[in-house]
Design a protein around this motif. Structure first.
Motif, short mmCIF file in Angstrom:
data_model
loop_
_atom_site.label_atom_id
_atom_site.label_comp_id
_atom_site.label_asym_id
_atom_site.label_seq_id
_atom_site.Cartn_x
_atom_site.Cartn_y
_atom_site.Cartn_z
N GLN A 12 -3.51 4.84 -6.43
CA GLN A 12 -4.20 3.68 -6.33
C GLN A 12 -3.45 2.64 -5.11
N ILE A 13 -1.94 3.10 -4.92
CA ILE A 13 -1.19 2.45 -4.06
C ILE A 13 -1.04 3.13 -2.60
N ASP A 14 -1.59 2.34 -1.66
CA ASP A 14 -1.78 3.07 -0.26
C ASP A 14 -0.59 2.80 0.30
N ILE A 15 0.55 3.70 0.24
CA ILE A 15 1.64 3.31 0.82
C ILE A 15 1.98 3.16 2.28
N PRO A 16 1.07 3.77 3.25
CA PRO A 16 1.01 3.56 4.64
C PRO A 16 0.76 2.04 4.88
N ARG A 17 0.14 1.48 3.99
CA ARG A 17 -0.51 0.04 4.16
C ARG A 17 0.11 -1.20 3.29
N VAL A 18 0.50 -0.59 2.02
CA VAL A 18 1.31 -1.63 1.18
C VAL A 18 2.52 -1.15 0.70
N LEU A 28 11.39 -2.58 0.54
CA LEU A 28 9.81 -2.14 0.62
C LEU A 28 9.78 -0.90 1.21
N VAL A 29 9.33 0.09 0.44
CA VAL A 29 9.15 1.55 1.20
C VAL A 29 7.69 1.88 1.37
N PHE A 30 7.73 2.21 2.94
CA PHE A 30 6.16 2.47 3.13
C PHE A 30 6.14 3.90 3.90
N GLN A 31 5.04 4.67 3.93
CA GLN A 31 4.89 5.84 4.69
C GLN A 31 4.56 5.62 6.04
N ASN A 32 5.06 6.32 6.98
CA ASN A 32 4.64 6.10 8.44
C ASN A 32 3.17 6.88 8.50
N GLY A 33 2.18 5.96 8.40
CA GLY A 33 0.92 6.43 8.69
C GLY A 33 0.62 7.65 7.66
N GLY A 34 0.09 8.75 8.33
CA GLY A 34 -0.03 9.91 7.49
C GLY A 34 0.84 11.02 7.70
N THR A 251 2.74 -12.05 -0.35
CA THR A 251 2.52 -10.67 -0.22
C THR A 251 4.03 -10.18 0.59
N LYS A 252 4.74 -9.47 -0.22
CA LYS A 252 6.09 -8.90 0.55
C LYS A 252 5.65 -8.25 1.80
N ALA A 253 4.67 -7.67 2.05
CA ALA A 253 4.13 -6.86 3.17
C ALA A 253 4.11 -7.89 4.27
N PHE A 254 3.82 -9.27 4.29
CA PHE A 254 3.74 -9.82 5.43
C PHE A 254 4.33 -11.39 5.40
N TYR A 255 3.83 -12.11 4.17
CA TYR A 255 4.43 -13.19 4.00
C TYR A 255 5.73 -13.63 3.31
N VAL A 256 6.74 -13.63 4.03
CA VAL A 256 8.16 -13.54 3.49
C VAL A 256 8.55 -14.98 3.06
N GLY A 257 8.43 -15.08 1.85
CA GLY A 257 8.84 -16.62 1.34
C GLY A 257 7.93 -16.96 0.38
N VAL A 258 8.26 -18.09 -0.30
CA VAL A 258 7.61 -18.57 -1.54
C VAL A 258 6.87 -19.83 -0.82
N ARG A 562 -9.37 -6.68 9.36
CA ARG A 562 -8.05 -5.82 9.47
C ARG A 562 -6.97 -6.99 9.41
N THR A 563 -6.99 -8.19 9.69
CA THR A 563 -6.01 -9.29 9.81
C THR A 563 -5.64 -9.94 8.41
N ALA A 564 -6.71 -9.62 7.56
CA ALA A 564 -6.29 -10.14 6.10
C ALA A 564 -5.18 -9.45 5.61
N ALA A 565 -4.31 -10.15 4.89
CA ALA A 565 -2.94 -9.45 4.54
C ALA A 565 -3.40 -8.49 3.29
N PRO A 566 -2.56 -7.62 3.05
CA PRO A 566 -2.85 -6.65 1.74
C PRO A 566 -2.24 -7.49 0.62
N ILE A 567 -2.24 -6.65 -0.53
CA ILE A 567 -1.78 -7.11 -1.79
C ILE A 567 -1.30 -8.54 -1.95
#
Length: 587
Positions: A12-18, A28-34, A251-258, A562-567
């Motif tokens: 359920q975790i889409d690591i190219p995106r989250v 933060l570990v991501f996959q490079n696309g496919g 979201t650690k993927a985009f908004y870094v801070g509290v 598309r612009t809506a941040a994930p997780i």
């Protein structure tokens, strides 16, 4: 037998995106696309190496093009399967597994009696031009090591084009062999002697215990409920620098801070699993209160954000809802000492809004900067600043009544009486100055002129639960009007009929879960329980209908832009709280 929440999250975790991460970690570990490669980003702003509060958004990954290789250095293609505790990479030489050993260390398990390696590009320093030359700053240290295996190849070469180094590391695996990648300021000189089986079990136990703490719910939303709790843990960071408590990023993927009002919403979910963790979401913001009472917009490792240069320069904070959140925590886990701890800081914050932002003529509070509203790009701000808006004065009304409740519980009955009286007076001023009798709405003003934009924030004073009956009736009529607000997924952030409506553009028309949540509570406050439950169900269905949990959703299709941040944190928090509210009411 009912499957565990952990087991519901397989693939359920889409690591190219989250990002695949872990509670407390900034890795933060991501996959490079496919493709059969990974990269590792740092959920850190690192303003000491690259000044500017948003420069981190353009920083390249710390480790990029991380691939698995065979003994000849040839790429191992993989197919990945995911779960919160482990990534499994299926290759022609067997299955490699990746887990977090701790918040600074990633462990990669190697099949026994195979020769496998990793190759990656790393940028341990950051170079930038200055007016007089340049600067090279240290970012982080990196240590890569084999455990229970033999080193076959270990090479380092320069990649000048990318200001990086390329590492190639190949090992012959024994039983329970693994490679660790540690990324930290101070590297462990004497790593622990461990077996990979134990490292993997520790990771699984951490996540099993987290999900085991979550209250039970019915089957209908259970998989998304599990995902929401994964989002809540995955976005947590440990204390470091200015972040004095364990706290959650949006979201650690985009908004870094509290962020300030995000923290209040995150806390309402954490109260169901760990009340002290919930309280710390409030403490982390109060720890950096300014002498005049203002609270920062954001706290991050290297500093705080209290002013921003765009779209105009000004002080920036967020809506005052910490007292409201604190009372929700208290309902679940009463703690009068905590209420005593936060009361005076919250009073100073409340006072700051009136001392520095109130109109001397009518006593209502204005927004001086668009971002202080949290509604960054709303058309409400298109006509100029400052803006006198119903939403900020509604928040302050809610805050006054919350402070009254806190004052009563800590033995300050005179304070409680005074807060309730001030709340009544503020509401009277809102009706006198922001109520548009002809339109039957509360309206925002710029230079004492109605702003010609209709948003659900024109209905916000319903949340007070104290409006005259005739005003409540007119606002409800607008709320239930399907041509304006009452959509399939809840409320758009600009009325469907308004010329500024855009269903995909952030605060200019999408549906936001937190706005729906506030209106669920507002409707309950005025006795509209059936309508509140309908809006609750719309919100649950919207979030459950999509693979991820996103920042906002197209208000007509339900599909996140598309612009809506994930997780996204508060969407997950709202989903959890609304679902538990539903579960409790149906018992």
């Amino acid at each position: 037998m009912t499957p565990s929440l952990l087991s519901l999250l397989k693939d359920q975790i889409d690591i190219p995106r989250v990002p695949f991460s872990d509670r407390g970690s900034r890795l933060l570990v991501f996959q490079n696309g496919g493709r059969s490669s990974l990269h590792i980003k740092l959920a850190e702003r690192l303003t000491r190496i690259d000044p500017g509060i948003e420069t981190y958004l353009n920083r390249p990954p710390f480790i990029s093009d991380l691939v698995f290789i065979d003994e000849k250095g040839e790429l191992l293609d993989f197919k990945v399967s995911t779960s919160p505790e482990v990534l499994r990479f299926h290759t022609r030489l067997g299955v490699l597994e990746l887990v977090f050993q701790n918040e600074n260390t990633i462990a990669i398990g190697i099949p026994e009696r195979t020769t496998v390696g990793i190759r990656f590009r790393v940028r341990p320093t950051h170079w930038r031009r200055t007016n007089f030359g340049g600067e090279i700053n240290y970012v982080r240290g990196v240590a890569y090591r084999v455990h229970n295996g033999d080193v076959i190849g270990n090479k380092l070469r320069s990649d000048d084009k990318n200001n990086a180094s390329i590492v190639e590391f190949v090992v012959q695996a024994q039983k329970d062999c693994f490679i660790t990648l540690q990324i930290a300021d101070e590297l462990d000189s004497r790593p622990e002697k461990l077996l990979f089986e134990g490292v993997r079990e520790n990771a699984e136990n951490r996540w099993r215990e987290w999900f085991h703490s979550a209250p039970s719910v019915g089957e209908i939303y259970r998989q998304k409920y599990a995902y929401a709790w994964w989002v809540m843990a995955n976005n947590l960071i440990s204390p470091s620098g200015y972040v004095k408590y364990e706290a959650m990023m949006p979201t650690k993927a985009f908004y870094v801070g509290v962020w300030l009002w995000d923290s209040a919403l995150h806390a309402i979910a954490f109260r169901h699993i760990d009340a002290e963790l919930a309280r710390n979401q409030i403490r982390v913001m109060l720890a950096h209160q300014l002498p005049d009472g203002m609270l920062p917009d954001v706290v991050f490792d290297d500093g705080i954000v209290t002013e921003i240069d765009h779209p105009i320069h000004g002080l920036v904070t967020k809506p005052p809802i910490l007292a409201w959140s604190a009372l929700k925590i208290h309902e679940t886990d009463p703690n009068v000492d905590f209420l005593r701890e936060i009361y005076d800081p919250l009073v100073r914050c409340h006072t700051w809004w009136f001392d520095h932002n109130a109109d001397d003529k009518d006593g209502l509070v204005l927004y001086q900067h668009p971002y202080s509203s949290g509604l960054d790009d709303s058309p409400l701000w298109d006509h100029g600043m400052p803006v006198k808006s119903p939403d900020i004065n509604t928040y302050l009304h809610k805050q006054m009544n919350a402070l009254a409740g806190i004052a009563e519980m800590i033995g300050k009955p005179k304070d409680a009486e005074a807060w309730r009286q001030k709340a009544k007076e503020l509401l009277a001023r809102m009706i006198e100055n922001l109520w548009d009798e002809e339109a039957g709405l509360f309206r925002a003003k710029y230079n004492d002129t109605w702003i010609p934009v209709i948003t659900p924030f024109s209905l916000y004073p319903l949340w007070t639960g104290e409006l005259p009956q005739e005003i409540t009736a007119r606002l409800l009529a607008h709320l239930k009007d399907t041509s304006m607000f009452w959509g399939e997924f809840g409320l758009p952030t600009v009325a469907y009929t308004d010329p500024a409506f855009n269903p995909d553009k952030m605060w200019r028309g999408p549906t936001w879960a937190n706005v729906n949540y506030f209106f669920v509570e507002a409707l309950k406050n005025i006795g509209e329980h059936e309508l509140a439950n309908e809006l609750r169900d719309k919100t649950l269905n919207l979030i459950a209908s999509q693979p991820d949990i996103r920042e906002y959703y197209n208000s007509q299709s339900g599909i996140p832009p598309r612009t809506a941040a994930p997780i996204f944190g508060w969407s997950a928090a709202v989903f959890i709280d609304l679902l538990l509210m539903n579960h409790t009411e149906n018992k």
